[in-house]
Scaffold this active site. Structure first.
Site, PDB file in Angstrom:
ATOM      1  N   LYS A   1       0.815  -1.209   0.000  1.00 17.24           N
ATOM      2  CA  LYS A   1       0.000   0.000   0.000  1.00 17.24           C
ATOM      3  C   LYS A   1       0.846   1.254   0.000  1.00 17.24           C
ATOM      4  O   LYS A   1       0.528   2.218  -0.694  1.00 17.24           O
ATOM      5  CB  LYS A   1      -0.990   0.002   1.154  1.00 17.24           C
ATOM      6  CG  LYS A   1      -0.415  -0.108   2.530  1.00 17.24           C
ATOM      7  CD  LYS A   1      -1.562  -0.134   3.529  1.00 17.24           C
ATOM      8  CE  LYS A   1      -1.273  -0.945   4.759  1.00 17.24           C
ATOM      9  NZ  LYS A   1      -0.458  -0.264   5.742  1.00 17.24           N
ATOM     10  N   THR A   2       1.928   1.225   0.736  1.00 18.19           N
ATOM     11  CA  THR A   2       2.774   2.409   0.759  1.00 18.19           C
ATOM     12  C   THR A   2       3.404   2.629  -0.607  1.00 18.19           C
ATOM     13  O   THR A   2       3.502   3.758  -1.092  1.00 18.19           O
ATOM     14  CB  THR A   2       3.851   2.266   1.841  1.00 18.19           C
ATOM     15  OG1 THR A   2       3.205   1.935   3.070  1.00 18.19           O
ATOM     16  CG2 THR A   2       4.616   3.553   2.023  1.00 18.19           C
TER      17      THR A   2
ATOM     18  N   ASP B   1      -1.976   7.537   4.799  1.00 15.09           N
ATOM     19  CA  ASP B   1      -1.637   6.128   4.976  1.00 15.09           C
ATOM     20  C   ASP B   1      -2.132   5.679   6.356  1.00 15.09           C
ATOM     21  O   ASP B   1      -2.322   6.506   7.248  1.00 15.09           O
ATOM     22  CB  ASP B   1      -0.112   5.967   4.884  1.00 15.09           C
ATOM     23  CG  ASP B   1       0.293   4.538   4.568  1.00 15.09           C
ATOM     24  OD1 ASP B   1      -0.601   3.709   4.357  1.00 15.09           O
ATOM     25  OD2 ASP B   1       1.502   4.268   4.525  1.00 15.09           O
ATOM     26  N   GLU B   2      -2.320   4.385   6.539  1.00 18.19           N
ATOM     27  CA  GLU B   2      -2.751   3.818   7.824  1.00 18.19           C
ATOM     28  C   GLU B   2      -4.005   4.524   8.336  1.00 18.19           C
ATOM     29  O   GLU B   2      -4.113   4.888   9.513  1.00 18.19           O
ATOM     30  CB  GLU B   2      -1.633   3.938   8.878  1.00 18.19           C
ATOM     31  CG  GLU B   2      -0.281   3.405   8.457  1.00 18.19           C
ATOM     32  CD  GLU B   2      -0.202   1.889   8.460  1.00 18.19           C
ATOM     33  OE1 GLU B   2      -1.252   1.232   8.565  1.00 18.19           O
ATOM     34  OE2 GLU B   2       0.914   1.367   8.325  1.00 18.19           O
TER      35      GLU B   2
ATOM     36  N   GLN C   1      -5.639  -4.317  10.610  1.00 17.41           N
ATOM     37  CA  GLN C   1      -4.412  -3.865  11.265  1.00 17.41           C
ATOM     38  C   GLN C   1      -4.668  -2.680  12.180  1.00 17.41           C
ATOM     39  O   GLN C   1      -3.744  -1.927  12.506  1.00 17.41           O
ATOM     40  CB  GLN C   1      -3.345  -3.516  10.226  1.00 17.41           C
ATOM     41  CG  GLN C   1      -2.880  -4.727   9.442  1.00 17.41           C
ATOM     42  CD  GLN C   1      -1.740  -4.394   8.515  1.00 17.41           C
ATOM     43  OE1 GLN C   1      -0.665  -4.038   8.938  1.00 17.41           O
ATOM     44  NE2 GLN C   1      -1.998  -4.500   7.212  1.00 17.41           N
TER      45      GLN C   1
ATOM     46  N   ARG D   1       4.531  -9.401   9.360  1.00 17.44           N
ATOM     47  CA  ARG D   1       5.781  -8.668   9.090  1.00 17.44           C
ATOM     48  C   ARG D   1       6.825  -9.605   8.505  1.00 17.44           C
ATOM     49  O   ARG D   1       7.821  -9.161   7.949  1.00 17.44           O
ATOM     50  CB  ARG D   1       6.384  -8.050  10.362  1.00 17.44           C
ATOM     51  CG  ARG D   1       5.541  -7.050  11.128  1.00 17.44           C
ATOM     52  CD  ARG D   1       5.019  -5.962  10.277  1.00 17.44           C
ATOM     53  NE  ARG D   1       3.670  -6.276   9.854  1.00 17.44           N
ATOM     54  CZ  ARG D   1       3.039  -5.624   8.891  1.00 17.44           C
ATOM     55  NH1 ARG D   1       3.625  -4.643   8.262  1.00 17.44           N
ATOM     56  NH2 ARG D   1       1.809  -5.950   8.544  1.00 17.44           N
TER      57      ARG D   1
END
Length: 828
Positions: free
Chosen positions: A76-77, A271-272, A307, A705
């Site tokens: 996504k980033t 983001d996030e 998340q 991760r």
DNA sequence: GCTGAGTTTGTTTTT
DNA sequence: CAAACTCAGC
């Protein structure tokens, strides 16, 4: 938006691109994800390289609100970064683009990657805003405070405000508790603060809260809330919540500020987004502007509801779930393909997250099959756990096929990480890593700035930047001792309190104050004189005012006597940290120099000036900012460092961090330790099913991760605050299922004396020595062995530890230390 | 006013 | 088990 009002408005801008300055008719908005042609025919094909169709679609879709629901590891980033680059390549001036990330590290990375995509031409990203919410708000408050005032909505602080971190908040609230005569009753500062913070997050003011408080508890909180805000106001300081709340209300109240911000930033990316709180939602909405039939805001948000791990901090998942309601024209794109983890890791993580009932399911998939199963190990105690993790790391580093798989590659230290629920768990791992001589870093961004000597030096600087900052002043006014003792200070403070002025003013005043000796008064004046010299204000030494930030910091460290004080302490230092203090002061000076060097006025929304329309833009150097501006920016940066900011993959070291800090990062191999009831899920979350689900998401974040290797451990006994206690394995381990999971249990099952008088390390020592003896018989020193990867070698030594290791000298690769459990050595 | 020895206390996560 | 705090003696 083919006839884009937005684009025509920048058509005559001086944005220096090789392409025509006026917006070229954009390739028709891609309507179907499926069309290769849409993507292929794009003039900036390179910007799509390596993207999947949904990602390319997200990047190409340049107009209107866009919601990207992205699964863990789906890039996504990367997608967001491409979108930034794509907009710029299409002719949008970079200063009209703002991207908000969660940490400074993520912001820096995104900025740099965007620049790389733009062929590393610096002016191409000139004025691009990539930052965090908190840093943005600090900059907005400093920049638009005057505009808001002119608009009739003055801010409660002036432009030289200080940002209080949580230590400062505690110090302040303690003073308020004492002032309210509540110090004898049980009002722990931390819980008072979290109650206040929760209210602030809802944009609740102290006055409104006081009006609605009816029971004893909330009335007391209201009193402390009011006192706390007054104390902040007096110190001309803001806390983390204020940064957001004050910015939100500034944007709400002042149409002028709103118009300026909306005019400047036409493209907003966040983001996030699942971890934004209400104040951040308000800020984002106001910056983007409302959707109308004529106007579709260019707001892109990216997030993953699975998340969401910050609800305790006020993060509201509704922000992302209701995005489509707020922006009816929003397009929604789901990125489900995972590019990070091997299939087993992904499958097991998916099995776990499916146990959450309040959840919209999203398919996780990877196109890269293969990979090793994940390992779940129940250890005897935390020592054993640490050794086990380290042995695993060693086996991975050595390229042991049993650990990395037959076609795997060895992992480097920097590609390995240990995650844990609470910071306290890092200790045993740290001890073991240190003993083994394996390089490691603990991702605690604040650790450096938390040291006593550094905090003292920073307190001096904060007083220089904002003389009303009584918290900092109190900290250092008598450090090193200069004859201003507790009693004198108390009297001076009381005097300041009565006069309603900051303590600093009283120190410098010539009035005699009852009970303050001439000597103490002289010391106070000496202190003020020294501080005035640093800024050069109001003294004949004005000419000597520092020319660089590092020079100023250096002078403060020297003139204050801090350096001298710590030097003499170092001479008789008993501990390492005492001996290092002078070095840390030097390091602080270095960090100021580095900050100054990296400081880019073009990347700072306050100092950046957009080139005027119609004139060629100058990429030339901006004038150096005045010292105080630089100092405030530096202190701001220091106040806003995040734990994740400390993660530096260029160091060849294993990284240790909390599960929270791990968000947004990835590692070749990850070990999650402490998977026990009470720890993960944490005991504070056990009572509520909602919070337990958040703990499960936290576990999920940790697992996802890992790119190639994942180990999850629990210890059957764990010492906390000095006492060793039995534990239960985490329910999450059970929930992982059986597929792709290899479980090992090292605890002594069967008869258990069940008493504490048989410390577990004795048992393990016994086990170890027998395993060691066995190994020495099987592989005597000097004997030949065969290793599946390294071939034939000679045994040089057999060593103990959590598991038995052999030092073997191989013809090709030299001497290796191998864990026998993994190594599959064959005696010849 | 300052120092250090002795005592108490508290334990999630962080921008 | 530490950090934070208290208080008596210099």
């Amino acid at each position: 938006m083919s006839s884009s009002g937005i684009h025509s408005s920048i058509g005559d801008s001086a944005w220096p691109v090789e392409e025509p300055a006026s917006p070229q008719p954009r390739a028709a908005k891609p309507t179907a994800v499926s069309s290769d042609e849409t993507v292929g025919s794009d003039p900036h094909e390179a910007l799509f390289e390596g993207l999947t169709e949904p990602q390319a679609e997200a990047v190409a879709h340049t107009d209107g609100p866009l919601l990207i629901i992205a699964a863990a590891g789906s890039g996504k980033t990367r997608t967001l970064t491409r979108r930034i680059a794509r907009l710029i390549a299409d002719g949008v001036p970079p200063w009209q683009i703002m991207a908000l990330t969660f940490t400074n590290k993520a912001a820096t990375e995104m900025r740099e990657r965007a620049l790389t995509l733009l062929d590393n031409v610096p002016w191409r990203s000139r004025g691009l805003t990539v930052t965090t919410f908190h840093a943005l708000c600090a900059r907005l408050l400093r920049r638009y405070g005057e505009v808001a005032q002119a608009d009739g909505h003055p801010l409660p602080v002036s432009g030289d405000f200080t940002i209080f971190n949580s230590n400062d908040q505690v110090a302040l609230v303690k003073r308020v508790i004492v002032g309210a005569d509540l110090s004898t009753t049980n009002w722990p500062p931390r819980s008072v603060l979290s109650a206040i913070s929760a209210e602030k997050n809802k944009l609740m003011t102290a006055e409104k809260f006081a009006a609605s408080a009816h029971d004893f508890y909330s009335r007391t909180i209201a009193r402390l809330f009011t006192g706390y805000q007054e104390a902040l106001h007096k110190a001309n300081a803001v806390d983390f919540d204020d940064l957001l709340v004050m910015t939100a209300s500034m944007l709400q109240q002042s149409a002028m500020v709103r118009a300026e911000c909306q005019g400047r930033w036409r493209y907003l990316m966040i983001d996030e987004y699942q971890d934004t709180n209400h104040a951040q939602f308000v800020i984002a909405s106001l910056l983007a502007g409302d959707e109308t039939p004529e106007r579709k805001p260019n707001i892109t948000v990216v997030g993953d509801p699975d998340q969401a791990i910050y609800s305790w901090r006020g993060a509201d998942i509704a922000n992302i779930l209701e995005f489509e309601e707020n922006y009816p024209s929003a397009r929604v794109i789901t990125l489900g393909e995972n590019f990070r983890s091997t299939e087993p890791i992904l499958a097991v993580a998916d099995t776990l997250i499916r146990k959450n009932t309040h959840r919209k399911h999203k398919d996780l998939f990877t196109s890269k099959p293969g990979g090793l199963p994940i390992q779940v190990h129940r250890c005897r105690d935390e020592r054993h756990e640490s050794e086990l993790v380290i042995d695993w790391f060693r086996a991975l580093a050595e390229g042991d096929p049993a650990a990395i798989g037959d076609d795997g590659k060895p992992e480097r230290w920097r590609d390995m990480a240990v995650f844990y629920r609470t910071n306290a768990l890092s200790r045993s791992i740290e001890d073991a890593l240190r003993a083994e001589g394996i390089p490691y870093t603990v991702a605690r961004g604040t650790a450096f700035y938390d040291r006593e000597e550094v905090r003292n030096a920073l307190a001096y600087l904060r007083v220089v930047a904002n003389s009303a900052d009584d918290v900092s002043l109190n900290r250092i006014v008598n450090v090193p001792p200069r004859g201003l003792g507790k009693t004198s200070l108390e009297r001076l403070s009381a005097h300041a309190q009565q006069a309603g002025v900051p303590l600093y003013e009283v120190l410098g005043s010539t009035d005699t104050i009852a009970g303050v000796s001439a000597r103490a008064a002289g010391a106070a004046k000496g202190f003020v004189q020294m501080a005035e010299d640093w800024t050069g204000s109001g003294s004949f030494l004005g000419a000597s005012v520092s020319t660089s930030l590092a020079e100023l910091v250096g002078r403060v460290v020297d003139d204050s006597g801090l350096r001298k004080m710590y030097q003499s302490q170092a001479a008789v230092a008993k501990t390492e940290s005492e001996a290092e203090r002078v070095d840390n002061l030097d390091e602080l000076v270095n960090s100021a120099a580095a900050f100054e060097e990296d400081y880019d006025p073009d990347a700072d929304p306050v100092t950046f000036v957009a080139p005027e329309s119609g004139k060629a833009s100058e990429a030339g150097a901006s004038p150096a900012p005045p010292m105080l501006v630089l100092l405030r920016a530096y202190l701001e940066r220091v106040a806003l460092v995040a734990d994740a900011d400390a993660v530096d993959p260029s160091q060849g070291a294993v990284t240790l961090m909390t599960l929270h800090a791990a968000k947004g990062l990835e590692f070749g191999a990850a070990a999650i330790i402490g998977l026990e009831e009470g720890l993960l899920p944490h005991s504070r979350a056990a009572a509520s099913p909602i919070e337990t689900e958040e703990e499960r998401r936290l576990c999920f974040v940790g697992m996802t991760r890992a790119m190639r290797h994942l180990l999850m451990t629990s210890a059957s006994r764990r010492s906390q605050r000095g006492v060793s206690e039995r534990t239960m394995a985490s329910r999450f381990l059970e929930e992982l299922g059986t597929a792709h999971v290899v479980r090992t249990d090292s605890t002594d099952f069967g008869y258990d004396p069940g008493s504490d008088d048989t410390p577990s390390h004795q048992l393990s020592a016994k086990d170890r020595s027998s395993a060691l003896t066995e190994a020495k018989q099987l592989y005597p020193v000097g004997s030949k062995v065969r290793h599946p990867r390294f071939g034939v070698g000679t045994v040089e030594a057999i060593e103990g530890g959590a598991s038995v290791r052999a030092k073997v000298k191989f013809r090709e690769t030299g001497t290796k230390t191998l864990v026998l459990e993994y190594a599959r050595l064959e005696p010849l």
